[in-house]
Design an enzyme around this catalytic site. Structure first.
Site, PDB file in Angstrom:
ATOM      1  N   GLU A 142       0.918  -1.087  -0.035  1.00 13.27           N
ATOM      2  CA  GLU A 142       0.022   0.162   0.120  1.00 13.27           C
ATOM      3  C   GLU A 142       0.981   1.361   0.097  1.00 13.27           C
ATOM      4  OE1 GLU A 142      -3.227  -0.193  -0.490  1.00 13.27           O
ATOM      5  OE2 GLU A 142      -3.550  -2.469   0.260  1.00 13.27           O
ATOM      6  N   CYS A 189      -2.716   9.325   2.365  1.00  5.32           N
ATOM      7  CA  CYS A 189      -2.551   8.501   1.135  1.00  5.32           C
ATOM      8  C   CYS A 189      -3.457   8.741   0.128  1.00  5.32           C
ATOM      9  CB  CYS A 189      -1.923   7.115   1.268  1.00  5.32           C
ATOM     10  SG  CYS A 189      -3.436   6.131   1.967  1.00  5.32           S
TER      11      CYS A 189
HETATM   12  P1  NAD Z   1       8.223   5.111   4.849  1.00  2.00           P
HETATM   13  O1  NAD Z   1       8.057   4.311   3.530  1.00  2.00           O
HETATM   14  O2  NAD Z   1       9.035   6.202   5.244  1.00  2.00           O
HETATM   15  O3  NAD Z   1       7.912   4.104   6.074  1.00  2.00           O
HETATM   16  C1  NAD Z   1       6.843   3.109   6.332  1.00  2.00           C
HETATM   17  C2  NAD Z   1       7.403   1.983   7.293  1.00  2.00           C
HETATM   18  O4  NAD Z   1       8.577   1.403   6.732  1.00  2.00           O
HETATM   19  C3  NAD Z   1       7.910   2.824   8.569  1.00  2.00           C
HETATM   20  O5  NAD Z   1       7.344   1.717   9.465  1.00  2.00           O
HETATM   21  C4  NAD Z   1       9.278   2.672   8.261  1.00  2.00           C
HETATM   22  O6  NAD Z   1       9.818   2.570   9.764  1.00  2.00           O
HETATM   23  C5  NAD Z   1       9.531   1.480   7.593  1.00  2.00           C
HETATM   24  N1  NAD Z   1      10.819   1.319   7.107  1.00  2.00           N
HETATM   25  C6  NAD Z   1      11.464   2.464   6.474  1.00  2.00           C
HETATM   26  N2  NAD Z   1      12.578   2.012   5.918  1.00  2.00           N
HETATM   27  C7  NAD Z   1      12.537   0.794   5.986  1.00  2.00           C
HETATM   28  C8  NAD Z   1      13.627  -0.432   5.467  1.00  2.00           C
HETATM   29  N3  NAD Z   1      14.377  -0.189   4.849  1.00  2.00           N
HETATM   30  N4  NAD Z   1      13.043  -1.530   5.734  1.00  2.00           N
HETATM   31  C9  NAD Z   1      12.055  -2.062   6.403  1.00  2.00           C
HETATM   32  N5  NAD Z   1      10.856  -1.013   6.893  1.00  2.00           N
HETATM   33  C10 NAD Z   1      11.571   0.163   6.598  1.00  2.00           C
HETATM   34  O7  NAD Z   1       6.696   5.763   4.799  1.00  2.00           O
HETATM   35  P2  NAD Z   1       6.159   6.889   5.962  1.00  2.00           P
HETATM   36  O8  NAD Z   1       6.786   7.992   5.857  1.00  2.00           O
HETATM   37  O9  NAD Z   1       5.928   6.208   7.255  1.00  2.00           O
HETATM   38  O10 NAD Z   1       4.306   7.119   5.402  1.00  2.00           O
HETATM   39  C11 NAD Z   1       4.323   7.870   4.245  1.00  2.00           C
HETATM   40  C12 NAD Z   1       4.161   7.146   2.741  1.00  2.00           C
HETATM   41  O11 NAD Z   1       3.240   6.242   3.186  1.00  2.00           O
HETATM   42  C13 NAD Z   1       3.481   8.103   2.089  1.00  2.00           C
HETATM   43  O12 NAD Z   1       4.008   7.779   0.796  1.00  2.00           O
HETATM   44  C14 NAD Z   1       2.097   7.812   1.966  1.00  2.00           C
HETATM   45  O13 NAD Z   1       1.337   7.900   0.575  1.00  2.00           O
HETATM   46  C15 NAD Z   1       2.395   6.139   2.101  1.00  2.00           C
HETATM   47  N6  NAD Z   1       1.166   5.611   2.522  1.00  2.00           N
HETATM   48  C16 NAD Z   1       0.119   4.931   1.834  1.00  2.00           C
HETATM   49  C17 NAD Z   1      -1.138   4.392   2.166  1.00  2.00           C
HETATM   50  C18 NAD Z   1      -1.802   3.356   1.258  1.00  2.00           C
HETATM   51  O14 NAD Z   1      -2.818   2.790   1.680  1.00  2.00           O
HETATM   52  N7  NAD Z   1      -1.515   3.260   0.057  1.00  2.00           N
HETATM   53  C19 NAD Z   1      -1.461   4.582   3.448  1.00  2.00           C
HETATM   54  C20 NAD Z   1      -0.776   5.464   4.321  1.00  2.00           C
HETATM   55  C21 NAD Z   1       0.582   5.935   3.723  1.00  2.00           C
END
Ligand code: NAD
Length: 523
Positions: free
Chosen positions: A242, A276
């Protein structure tokens, strides 16, 4: 990320609205993640065999625990995320209770074996498929709707009979821990749903790379999702992704302008624009553009920032706050005009940014192509709906969209042309909140769906089964293959796949005669 301390063994989360520390958590090591996955694996055999009725009772009790503690949980989510308690109540807590109670009611139906039509070639068979849990599901969740986006996949995984290890965003660790808390209070064996706390690069990476996972569910940015998808592909484990979005709202000349103004403003600014499926680009028919722009500027300008009900809360992450300023400066430098908002209040504590609307944007501006994920939105006029659809579908993302029109025919036609995972007509964000509707994106917005029957079944392995109990020693095409079989097949082909009724009937007569002849030898 939240501040790390004491040889990076812990990290402290601060409130984005006050900058006060909220709580300190362990920064878990790969070894601790390994232990959690092993415990989840050990818990799986028993949980996977649990009765559907037992799971339903736990889901319903978890919904009740959530309801009984809703105000306190909303306060805790708001404190680490910076959203208002009202935003937390509506989008995080209410939607999660709804999903729990939905699966609590429908689980038996959604996971029931599905009988399917057999075929004449194999008469007498029962043919059906069943849904079996996969094993241990790793869930990695973001900070923007930290509770519901952690709880949703955990609920689905557990309801389908899997065990889970969840890694919430470090900034919103408490929200992840609440998921476990409500399940344990509801009677779920503790090792079936566990939480590992820590940063993405350390703890999250250890979880995503763990060889013991049978499935990965990731919600977050497209950039990190891509990396995690590659890791999963190396181990051939299924993923649901997602990811990011750049959602568009199309307001046609047939729209109810007042609903479209307040609908797009809510879609754009709820949760401080960090949604999102939030509206990022508002496309408006040229014939109503001036009126719409005036009304939207007044409406957006009237939405206050703060932590009260009806206000827009603080932005959660400093990096996002800076990104909004960068995109705004880039757009203004290239000629965009600020219609509402535009500047955080000087000297104010907390990451508050006012609802901001830009006009006069062009495709070369960062705000037009990059995901903003904040309270900065573009208002763009269009001449024809074809042009609006072309702008919407040019995006590399395809999460959700809105269409505003009073003409149902036009609404459905535009919805069908939008390349997105969902569309709300005269609404915003509703598809996520209806637990029976599958949720997810297309293009760079994701892979797979959760919620609803399809979304629950996505957490299972589908096994097809045939059953046959007639007293036949062998089939007419098993060894040694009888001579009659050679004669039978041409008749069978015409009977089953021919188009002329007379030929089919004749072939059926011949097939029955030959088959009856070979039957005696097989009894
Ligand atoms: P992010 O990708 O920075 O982090 C998401 C999660 O991944 C966090 O728990 C983070 O700690 C973890 N993470 C980061 N690096 C990692 C790695 N190398 N290995 C494993 N895990 C890792 O995203 P964010 O800043 O927390 O959220 C914002 C983003 O999420 C936006 O792009 C938004 O559009 C998206 N989002 C999508 C949906 C959807 O349903 N499509 C919903 C909410 C947010």
């Amino acid at each position: 990320m939240a501040a790390k301390k004491a040889q990076e063994k812990t990290y402290t989360v601060s409130n984005p609205a006050t900058f006060e520390p909220v709580a300190t958590y362990p920064l878990m090591s790969p070894g601790e993640v390994d232990q959690a996955v092993k415990r989840a694996k050990a818990a799986f055999p028993s949980w996977s065999q649990s009765a559907i009725s037992q799971r339903q009772a736990i889901l319903k009790r978890a919904a009740a625990v959530l309801a009984e503690n809703a105000a306190e949980y909303a306060r805790q989510i708001a404190a680490e995320n910076g959203k208002t308690a009202m935003d937390a109540m509506l989008a995080d807590i209410f939607s999660t209770a709804h999903l729990l109670s939905h699966y609590g009611k429908k689980l038996g139906k959604y996971l029931a074996p599905v009988k399917v039509e057999g075929t004449l070639l194999f008469p007498g068979r029962k043919t059906y498929y069943v849904f079996e849990p996969k094993g241990v599901v790793g869930v990695i969740s973001p900070w923007n709707y930290p509770f519901t986006l952690s709880a949703g996949p955990v609920i689905s995984a557990v309801a389908a009979g899997n065990s889970v290890v969840l890694k919430p965003s470090s900034q919103t660790t408490r929200s992840g821990l609440i998921v476990k808390e409500i399940f344990v209070k509801a009677g779920l064996p503790p090792d079936v749903a566990q939480v590992v706390t820590g940063s993405g690069s350390h703890t999250g990476d250890a979880l995503a790379s763990h060889p013991g996972l049978d499935m990965l569910f990731f919600t977050g940015s497209t950039e990190i999702g891509n990396k995690i998808n590659v890791k999963a592909a190396e181990r051939l484990i299924p993923v649901i992704m997602e990811l990011g979005g750049k959602d568009v709202a199309i307001v046609t000349k047939n729209a109810d302008i007042d609903r479209a103004v307040s609908g797009t403003a809510w879609g754009a600014f709820t949760n401080c624009g960090q949604t999102c499926i939030g509206t990022e680009i508002i496309l408006v028919d040229k014939s109503i553009f001036t009126l719409f722009a005036e009304k939207l500027a007044r409406h957006a300008g009237g939405i206050k920032t703060g932590m009260g009900c009806g206000e827009v809360g603080a932005m959660t992450m400093d990096s996002q706050f800076r990104l909004v300023i960068e995109q705004l400066e880039d757009a203004v430098a290239k000629g965009a005009t600020v219609l509402a908002g535009g500047k955080p209040e000087e000297g104010r504590t907390g990451r508050f940014f006012p609802p901001t609307v830009l006009t006069g944007t062009t495709p070369d501006m960062r705000v037009r192509t990059e995901e903003t994920f904040g309270p900065l939105k573009c208002l763009i006029p269009f001449d024809t709906v074809d042009e609006a659809i072309a702008i919407a579908n040019a995006s590399e993302y395809g999460l959700s969209a809105s269409v505003y029109t009073r003409d149902p025919k036009e609404g459905k036609a535009l919805a069908a042309r939008l390349k997105t995972g969902s569309v709300n007509i005269n609404d915003a964000l509703v598809t996520y909140a209806v637990p029976s509707l599958p949720f997810g994106g297309v293009k760079k917005s994701g892979i797979g769906r959760y919620h609803g029957a399809i979304g629950l079944q996505a957490f299972t392995d589908i096994k097809s089964v045939t059953e046959f109990y007639w007293p036949l020693k062998r089939e007419f095409f098993w060894y040694p293959i009888p001579k009659e079989t050679e004669t039978l097949f041409p008749h069978l082909m015409v009977m089953m796949f021919g188009q002329k009724a007379a030929d089919k009937l004749k072939a059926a007569g011949s097939a029955v005669r030959v088959a009856a002849g070979s039957l005696a030898a097989r009894l």
